[in-house]
Enzyme design. Structure first.
Site, PDB file in Angstrom:
ATOM      1  N   LEU A 143      12.858   0.050 -74.245  1.00  0.00           N
ATOM      2  CA  LEU A 143      13.075   0.352 -72.839  1.00  0.00           C
ATOM      3  C   LEU A 143      12.653  -0.884 -72.053  1.00  0.00           C
ATOM      4  O   LEU A 143      11.617  -1.498 -72.355  1.00  0.00           O
ATOM      5  CB  LEU A 143      12.252   1.562 -72.399  1.00  0.00           C
ATOM      6  N   ASP A 144      13.439  -1.255 -71.057  1.00  0.00           N
ATOM      7  CA  ASP A 144      13.129  -2.438 -70.260  1.00  0.00           C
ATOM      8  C   ASP A 144      11.783  -2.297 -69.562  1.00  0.00           C
ATOM      9  O   ASP A 144      11.319  -1.189 -69.294  1.00  0.00           O
ATOM     10  CB  ASP A 144      14.193  -2.645 -69.173  1.00  0.00           C
TER      11      ASP A 144
END
Length: 335
Positions: A143-144
């Site tokens: 996930l960023d």
């Protein structure tokens, strides 16, 4: 003592900020926050005749919320797994661990080799649990930075490899919730494109004759706001920045996205240094036991604050959280 029943039918007269299930229960019973959680945990709360175990659920018009309880009894909240080093553990066994990633961290180190990453923090937590004997973790998905939500890591390289194969085959269930700029016209839709990395390292959609990876993003409107839209998003593929790119290219960027649409992604009620994007649900098959696992996490506080600041009605089929989730108690083995 006889059972007390409190009931409320949601109508247009109930303000949007008072439609969260736990707030309705507190209004009906006068219970404290912890006692309210206990009423949910002890299955005293019913929505439309079925047990409601989700205090964070937002209610729609015509929903009936009912609380059945004994006024002389204390309803204790179920003890939750504590948060360790800033993240919450949803499930762990000797093969894998499922956690809720905070938005502030990277999942894995970038080329700058940052140490404040999820894989490092989880490894530190497991090492401490292992009396100081070093434990490693292997990333399965990412996930960023700026995105929060459910994420699985391998505690064994073999388990991580098997899970990566599931993700490569687009088998896991991945559902996100996002707040995007503007009001989407369609109730639901799909973005399909080929994503490629540009010279500036940003992802962008390219033509069929160019070198890119297939990317498919599906969405459904959950709630319309005056100048933004809450959407539920499901990924068929999981390319880097996929959700962000698709919504930005459609003219409805994720709020707070400074990379893909900084000017239009600004909102006066979203001052947070994070994206309005949260990985709310993850489902996959356990690579060793073959058990189907599914995990769900409530919206972050920033989302709740933003959504509570408007009286706009919610869209009809908003939430998809009626499906049975695998709870922390189901099959979870802890050391």
């Amino acid at each position: 003592m006889a059972e007390t029943v409190k009931r409320l039918i949601i109508t247009s007269e109930v303000p949007a900020e008072q439609r969260r299930a736990d707030r309705v229960v507190q209004l009906l019973t006068g219970a404290s926050r912890r006692q309210t959680q206990g009423l949910f945990d002890q299955q005293c709360v019913h929505r439309n005749g079925a047990v409601c175990s989700e205090p964070w659920r937002w209610l729609d018009d015509a929903d009936v919320l009912e609380v059945r309880f004994d006024e002389g009894q204390r309803y204790a909240a179920v003890k939750r797994p504590p948060k360790h080093l800033g993240f919450e553990v949803l499930f762990e066994d000797e093969h894998l661990i499922v956690v809720v990633k905070p938005a502030v961290w990277l999942t894995v180190p970038s080329p700058k080799r940052e140490s404040n990453t999820l894989v490092q923090r989880v490894a530190d937590y497991l090492t401490k649990r292992n009396r100081g004997r070093r434990v490693w973790t292997w990333a399965v998905q990412r996930l960023d930075r700026g995105v929060s939500g459910v994420l699985v890591l391998g505690r064994e390289e073999s388990a991580a490899s098997a899970l990566r194969q599931q993700f490569a085959a687009h088998e896991p269930l991945r559902r996100y919730v996002a707040i995007v700029a503007g009001r989407l016209a369609a109730e639901r839709g799909e973005f399909q494109s080929r994503l490629a990395t540009g010279d500036d390292l940003r992802q962008r959609s390219v033509g069929e004759d160019e070198d890119g990876q297939r990317a498919v993003t599906r969405y459904e409107v959950a709630r319309r706001l005056p100048d933004a839209t809450l959407v539920h998003v499901e990924l068929e593929t999981g390319r880097r920045n996929q959700i962000r790119v698709h919504f930005a290219e459609a003219g409805h960027p994720i709020l707070g996205d400074k990379l893909y649409a900084a000017p239009t992604a600004k909102h006066p009620r979203w001052p947070h240094d994070r994206l309005a994007l949260h990985a709310q649900r993850l489902g996959f098959v356990h690579p060793l036991t073959g058990q189907s696992l599914e995990f769900n996490t409530p919206l972050p506080d920033e989302f709740e604050e933003f959504l509570g600041g408007t009286n706009e009605p919610r869209a009809g089929s908003a939430d998809s959280t009626d499906r049975t989730e695998v709870s922390r108690q189901r099959g979870a083995r802890r050391g």
